[in-house]
Design an enzyme around this catalytic site. Structure first.
Site, PDB file in Angstrom:
ATOM      1  N   ASP A 144       0.803  -1.227   0.000  1.00  0.00           N
ATOM      2  CA  ASP A 144       0.000   0.000   0.000  1.00  0.00           C
ATOM      3  C   ASP A 144       0.831   1.270   0.000  1.00  0.00           C
ATOM      4  O   ASP A 144       0.275   2.368  -0.137  1.00  0.00           O
ATOM      5  CB  ASP A 144      -0.959  -0.008   1.194  1.00  0.00           C
ATOM      6  CG  ASP A 144      -2.026  -1.075   1.057  1.00  0.00           C
ATOM      7  OD1 ASP A 144      -2.484  -1.304  -0.084  1.00  0.00           O
ATOM      8  OD2 ASP A 144      -2.404  -1.693   2.075  1.00  0.00           O
TER       9      ASP A 144
ATOM     10  N   ASP B 176      -6.041  -5.744  -5.957  1.00  0.00           N
ATOM     11  CA  ASP B 176      -5.853  -4.324  -5.631  1.00  0.00           C
ATOM     12  C   ASP B 176      -4.432  -3.852  -5.953  1.00  0.00           C
ATOM     13  O   ASP B 176      -4.202  -2.677  -6.240  1.00  0.00           O
ATOM     14  CB  ASP B 176      -6.100  -4.065  -4.136  1.00  0.00           C
ATOM     15  CG  ASP B 176      -7.157  -4.923  -3.496  1.00  0.00           C
ATOM     16  OD1 ASP B 176      -7.400  -6.044  -3.988  1.00  0.00           O
ATOM     17  OD2 ASP B 176      -7.738  -4.496  -2.485  1.00  0.00           O
TER      18      ASP B 176
HETATM   19  N1  GLY Z   1      -7.284  -2.289  -0.999  1.00  0.00           N
HETATM   20  C1  GLY Z   1      -8.207  -2.622  -0.001  1.00  0.00           C
HETATM   21  C2  GLY Z   1      -9.613  -2.507  -0.418  1.00  0.00           C
HETATM   22  O1  GLY Z   1      -9.940  -2.274  -1.559  1.00  0.00           O
HETATM   23  O2  GLY Z   1     -10.452  -2.649   0.447  1.00  0.00           O
END
Ligand code: GLY
Length: 404
Positions: free
Chosen positions: A123, A181
């Site tokens: 992240d 993601d």
């Molecule tokens: N990247 C975490 C979510 O989309 O909840």
């Protein structure tokens, strides 16, 4: 921003001239058009962001999701969502050219600098690229550039060449989890490779996207949330979900990350495989939407229509589809993706999805963080707001191009 009030009519005039007089009618009631909905939404969003800046004052925590009373729950700078609030402020500056938003964006961006050394999560891409990345794009400066280059180096430490992917999470139940993601974080690597970083950053991003294309997709274009690998052999050992309804269902925000992420990967590489897979992801997303174009939190959630919607998935996909419409080489597809994005935008620009009339401090209402964990269900999420504002920017820019 804390020292001045908005001159509403001035702001409206600025927005009007920025967007132009394009009228796009999409089955809205008589007299309505998307331009006017967008203008009203920008004004509303600006007022909400200004209020949030005031309420948070000198806080060192960042808004993430709304609580029962509509106020923001805040989180520390190392939370995956911390970059989105400064990102919202940069987007609002881009939409209005109002320097008060740039001042606020600069302040909230600065609080994330230490994250450039964060090697504990993929992240770091979301955190730094939505904050410093937007700042660098709108106000290039060497300080932001160096921070982004360091952040890219941190992200690259999570790459395993045998697996061919960046590891998403540590300390979870999977050996080497890669989540869909993670496609979003590649934009930082692409940027860094073009701006003084080594070419290996580009290679890592391409490798990650290629492996994700290979292993995260089902035949019908839907995606798995989590693919876990054997870190020694590189073999796939599990295909499961974390935030979706079931291992074999399609979690709607995950599908939206795939649409956006592979569109971005195609923009950066011109690799036709990424365009094709972005379109497959988009076709699945569009083909499974309810009539108002805002998805349920999972496309196979068991009690549809009595399930929560997820506006954050809608906003991510909306922004991604606008870009996809500009990259596809087929005129009919271009129109189809653009129209789908516009249909989503029509819904997001009005209640109940625009939070107008609700208690929420957020701009959009009715998002879902994690339904299986029963956390952040039917709330505002800062990343929903971020991608909504980005969709407004992309809509504006697209209309300018079409018109001229
Ligand atoms: N990247 C975490 C979510 O989309 O909840």
């Amino acid at each position: 921003m804390t020292t001045r009030c908005y001159n509403t009519s001035k702001l409206l005039r600025r927005i009007s001239s920025a967007i132009g007089a394009c009228v796009i009618v999409l089955g809205m009631s008589k007299g309505q058009n998307l331009d006017s909905l967008v203008q009203t939404a920008i004004l509303y969003s600006g007022q909400h962001l200004e209020a949030t800046v005031k309420v948070l004052g000198g806080s060192v925590e960042y808004p993430r999701s709304t609580l029962g009373d509509g106020s923001w729950k805040t989180v520390k700078p190392n939370d995956w969502t911390s970059g989105f609030f400064p990102g919202c402020l940069w987007k609002m500056y881009e939409l209005t050219n109002d320097s008060a938003f740039r001042v606020a964006a600069t302040k909230w961006t600065a609080g994330l600098e230490v994250q450039k050394f964060n090697t504990k999560t993929h992240d770091v891409g979301f955190i730094t690229f939505c904050s410093f990345g937007n700042g660098q794009r709108l106000h290039p400066n060497d300080e932001y550039k160096q921070i982004l280059l360091q952040a890219a180096r941190s992200l690259a430490t999570r790459f395993n060449p045998v697996v061919g992917c960046i590891r998403s999470w540590d300390n979870r139940k999977w050996e080497y989890p890669v989540i869909i993601d993670n496609m979003m974080n590649l934009e930082l690597l692409f940027w860094a490779s073009k701006n003084g970083g080594p070419h290996t950053l580009y290679d890592i991003a391409v490798s990650h996207a290629s492996k994700t294309m290979e292993n995260h997709f089902r035949k019908d274009g839907s995606t798995y949330h989590v693919v876990s690998y054997d870190s020694i052999t590189g073999a796939v050992i599990a295909k499961e979900t974390h935030q979706g309804y079931a291992n074999e269902s399609a979690w709607s925000r995950g599908q939206a990350w795939a649409v956006y992420g592979f569109t971005m990967a195609y923009r950066e590489t011109h690799d036709e495989r990424f365009l094709k897979i972005a379109q497959r992801a988009a076709d699945y997303f569009i083909g499974h939407l309810p009539p108002d174009f805002v998805p349920y939190w999972d496309f196979q959630a068991p009690n549809i229509p009595n399930e929560e919607r997820d506006v954050s998935a809608a906003a991510v996909a909306c922004s991604g589809l606008f870009e996809l419409s500009t990259l596809t080489q087929d005129a009919a597809e271009e129109i189809r993706y653009r129209k789908s994005a516009m249909h989503i935008l029509v819904s997001l620009c009005a209640p109940p999805y625009l939070s107008k009339g609700s208690r929420s401090a957020g701009i959009l209402d009715r998002a879902v963080g994690s339904r299986p964990a029963n956390t952040e269900v039917d709330v505002s999420l800062i990343y929903g707001d971020y991608y909504f504002l980005e969709a407004l920017v992309r809509y504006r820019d697209l209309m300018r191009t079409i018109k001229h």
